[in-house]
Design a protein around this motif. Sequence first.
Motif: not given
Length: 139
Positions: A116, A118-123, A139
């Motif tokens: 997983v 995490k990029q720009n508060k997205e998973l 996701t």
Amino acid sequence: MKTFKIDVALLIVFLTGLAYGTTYIYQFFFLHYYHLPAMFIDLNTNILTGTLFPLILLITAILMYIGFIMVIVKGKGSFFESKKLWTIPLGACFIALGGAWIVGGTYPEKKEEYMVIKQNKELFVVITSYKDNLVIAPT
């Protein structure tokens, strides 16, 4: 009866082609599950090694098993003396290709562990790698 002789170089070429074929089919259906194009299929030595080694073991085991059965049934002879028995290794090749198709399509359904990111508060989950990049999906 005539005895068939196969040069080792031809056998290596055949097994290599079979490894490329099964690897491509597996990768194609694996990516197809995620609706990714076939351009993300990356056939490199690391992937091929994982496919070629089990194929060599499988085909060797089948040939040894058939040779053992021929010795028991006929009492003598060789596997290579019968033309009809060549259908068994050919069938094993089709089984290997079909197995790559089935496993490539069903493995993603059962896969539970993903890396997983995490990029720009997205998973995002990592589906596969392509060259030096990671192919990710939300996701």
